[in-house]
Scaffold this motif. Structure first.
Motif, PDB file in Angstrom:
ATOM      1  N   TYR A  36       0.873  -1.160   0.000  1.00 15.95           N
ATOM      2  CA  TYR A  36       0.000   0.000   0.000  1.00 15.95           C
ATOM      3  C   TYR A  36       0.916   1.216   0.000  1.00 15.95           C
ATOM      4  CZ  TYR A  36      -4.331  -2.596   1.033  1.00 15.95           C
ATOM      5  OH  TYR A  36      -5.423  -3.422   0.968  1.00 15.95           O
ATOM      6  N   SER A  37       0.891   1.991  -1.078  1.00 19.85           N
ATOM      7  CA  SER A  37       1.884   3.047  -1.239  1.00 19.85           C
ATOM      8  C   SER A  37       1.247   4.407  -1.502  1.00 19.85           C
ATOM      9  CB  SER A  37       2.835   2.713  -2.397  1.00 19.85           C
ATOM     10  OG  SER A  37       3.747   3.769  -2.599  1.00 19.85           O
ATOM     11  N   LEU A  72      -6.361   0.108   5.662  1.00 17.84           N
ATOM     12  CA  LEU A  72      -5.729  -0.912   6.502  1.00 17.84           C
ATOM     13  C   LEU A  72      -6.558  -1.191   7.748  1.00 17.84           C
ATOM     14  CD1 LEU A  72      -1.897  -0.066   6.536  1.00 17.84           C
ATOM     15  CD2 LEU A  72      -2.964  -2.134   5.631  1.00 17.84           C
ATOM     16  N   LYS A  73      -7.014  -0.135   8.388  1.00 16.77           N
ATOM     17  CA  LYS A  73      -7.797  -0.294   9.616  1.00 16.77           C
ATOM     18  C   LYS A  73      -9.117  -1.008   9.336  1.00 16.77           C
ATOM     19  CE  LYS A  73      -8.104   3.483  12.046  1.00 16.77           C
ATOM     20  NZ  LYS A  73      -8.256   4.941  12.296  1.00 16.77           N
ATOM     21  N   PRO A  80      -4.890  -7.530   2.461  1.00 17.89           N
ATOM     22  CA  PRO A  80      -3.875  -8.195   1.643  1.00 17.89           C
ATOM     23  C   PRO A  80      -2.502  -7.526   1.741  1.00 17.89           C
ATOM     24  CG  PRO A  80      -5.204  -6.787   0.257  1.00 17.89           C
ATOM     25  CD  PRO A  80      -5.821  -6.737   1.640  1.00 17.89           C
ATOM     26  N   ALA A  81      -2.429  -6.380   2.409  1.00 18.07           N
ATOM     27  CA  ALA A  81      -1.191  -5.610   2.420  1.00 18.07           C
ATOM     28  C   ALA A  81      -0.100  -6.280   3.249  1.00 18.07           C
ATOM     29  CB  ALA A  81      -1.446  -4.205   2.957  1.00 18.07           C
ATOM     30  N   ASP A  82       1.123  -6.195   2.752  1.00 18.54           N
ATOM     31  CA  ASP A  82       2.306  -6.672   3.480  1.00 18.54           C
ATOM     32  C   ASP A  82       3.194  -5.513   3.922  1.00 18.54           C
ATOM     33  OD1 ASP A  82       2.010  -9.656   3.065  1.00 18.54           O
ATOM     34  OD2 ASP A  82       2.044  -8.996   0.984  1.00 18.54           O
ATOM     35  N   GLN A  98      -1.321   3.730  15.611  1.00 13.72           N
ATOM     36  CA  GLN A  98      -2.604   3.040  15.483  1.00 13.72           C
ATOM     37  C   GLN A  98      -2.448   1.524  15.339  1.00 13.72           C
ATOM     38  OE1 GLN A  98      -5.777   4.985  13.306  1.00 13.72           O
ATOM     39  NE2 GLN A  98      -4.478   6.766  12.919  1.00 13.72           N
ATOM     40  N   ASN A  99      -1.237   1.048  15.624  1.00 15.10           N
ATOM     41  CA  ASN A  99      -0.957  -0.396  15.683  1.00 15.10           C
ATOM     42  C   ASN A  99      -1.162  -1.106  14.352  1.00 15.10           C
ATOM     43  OD1 ASN A  99      -0.407  -0.332  18.540  1.00 15.10           O
ATOM     44  ND2 ASN A  99      -2.617  -0.186  18.867  1.00 15.10           N
ATOM     45  N   GLU A 100      -0.903  -0.389  13.254  1.00 20.02           N
ATOM     46  CA  GLU A 100      -1.025  -1.006  11.940  1.00 20.02           C
ATOM     47  C   GLU A 100       0.309  -1.565  11.436  1.00 20.02           C
ATOM     48  OE1 GLU A 100      -3.820  -1.628  10.424  1.00 20.02           O
ATOM     49  OE2 GLU A 100      -4.946  -0.631  12.023  1.00 20.02           O
TER      50      GLU A 100
END
Length: 340
Positions: A36-37, A72-73, A80-82, A98-100
């Motif tokens: 995710y960019s 992401l949240k 699916p993000a790495d 936010q602990n992502e």
């Protein structure tokens, strides 16, 4: 894992290019890594090289910083993000808060990235550095006019009235600079500085390119820009009539910010994701930063020729906590100062 990979296959539809990401015909195997960019600068070359060297395929989902973080949240453990990649240290700080982002234990990254350009807990690492410093028209300005110790604050001097151009208050560049001034001087003095810019009838520009064009034309005499915008102009037009001055070299140093990345919490391919981030900080540093003419964060990597020609400079230590935690304060301060 099945649902993550199913989502990844769907997300392939919005990836940058089919050739790079491996997204092709329906039913094609999704890429090994999903990124995710919010960084949009010449990604294809660096990540194509990474795939060639490692065999690890990469795909991108692009968007704004806030948009991707909210995604992401919302996706939670099914994302699916790495890897999460973004611009501005404050955005990296916010994603970690936010602990992502997961903690990485990497001696490679700790050796490659200076301490203030990475999270103390290993949740994110700076990969490209930009300097926001003084630019000026050399036919209109003598460098002896600049305050050598407090150059940003020095632009409040009445001698700059009607000569100054800067970015708008909504720009993350402006907000991070002001957040750093709050951190450096305290709110009261930072507010005085912003009010001083306004009192000097600062001309507000919507982007750095327009600002540089105004300097070249002599409409403005002095401005504040990210260094790489000037480097691009010089690459296109060597006679471009704007020069760079490294701010506050006799004081706190020039304000810098970063683009960086972290491992997404819950990634099902953490090993390859770590390999990618380590590669970007080491062997892939120049492939990642040179096309956009940013500075490498790794001291062992050499900057490309044009920005190397700007000379060495002392940078202000980066405080990601301040850039993130003080962002709202910076926005409020700019509004109070009447800075648009």
């Amino acid at each position: 894992m099945f649902r993550r990979r199913l989502l990844a296959a769907v997300a392939c539809l919005t990836a940058l290019t089919a050739a790079l990401t491996g997204c092709g015909a329906v039913g094609a195997k999704p890429a090994d890594l999903q990124i995710y960019s919010a960084r949009h600068y010449d990604l294809e070359g660096a990540f194509g090289q990474f795939t060639e060297e490692t065999g690890i395929t990469v795909e991108f989902i692009s968007g704004g910083d806030a948009e991707l973080l909210e995604r992401l949240k919302a996706e939670g453990e099914d994302s699916p993000a790495d890897v999460f990649m973004t611009v501005d240290a404050g955005n990296l700080w916010n994603a970690a808060r936010q602990n992502e982002l997961a903690k990485l234990d990497s001696a490679v990254l700790n050796d490659a990235v200076p301490q203030d350009l990475r999270d103390p807990q290993g949740r994110w690492y700076g990969l490209a550095m930009r300097a926001r410093t003084i630019t000026y028209n050399p036919t209109k300005v003598d460098v002896a006019e600049f305050d050598q110790a407090e150059t940003y604050a020095g632009l409040t001097d009445p001698k700059w009235k009607g000569r100054l151009c800067m970015r708008d208050a909504t720009s993350s560049y402006t907000q991070s600079l002001v957040a750093s001034l709050i951190d450096l001087y305290g709110r009261e003095k930072a507010l005085e500085i912003a009010k001083g810019w306004v009192a000097n009838e600062v001309q507000i520009m919507s982007n750095d390119v327009l600002l540089l064009d105004a300097l070249d034309a002599g409409t403005c005499h002095v401005g504040i820009n990210n260094h790489y915008y000037l480097a691009r102009k010089i690459a296109e037009k060597p006679e471009f009539n704007v020069k760079l001055f490294w701010a506050s070299q006799a004081g706190a140093g020039t304000h810098v910010n970063i683009s960086g990345a972290g491992l997404v919490e819950g990634s099902d391919n953490a090993e390859d994701a770590q390999k990618l981030i380590e590669w970007l900080a080491t062997k892939g540093q120049n492939a990642f930063v040179d096309a956009n003419r940013e500075f490498p964060v790794n001291p062992a990597a050499q900057p490309e020729a044009i920005i190397a020609g700007f000379g060495e400079f002392k940078r202000m230590p980066l405080n990601a906590d301040a850039y993130g935690d003080l962002n709202a304060a910076a926005v409020d301060l700019l509004a109070e100062a009447g800075y648009k």
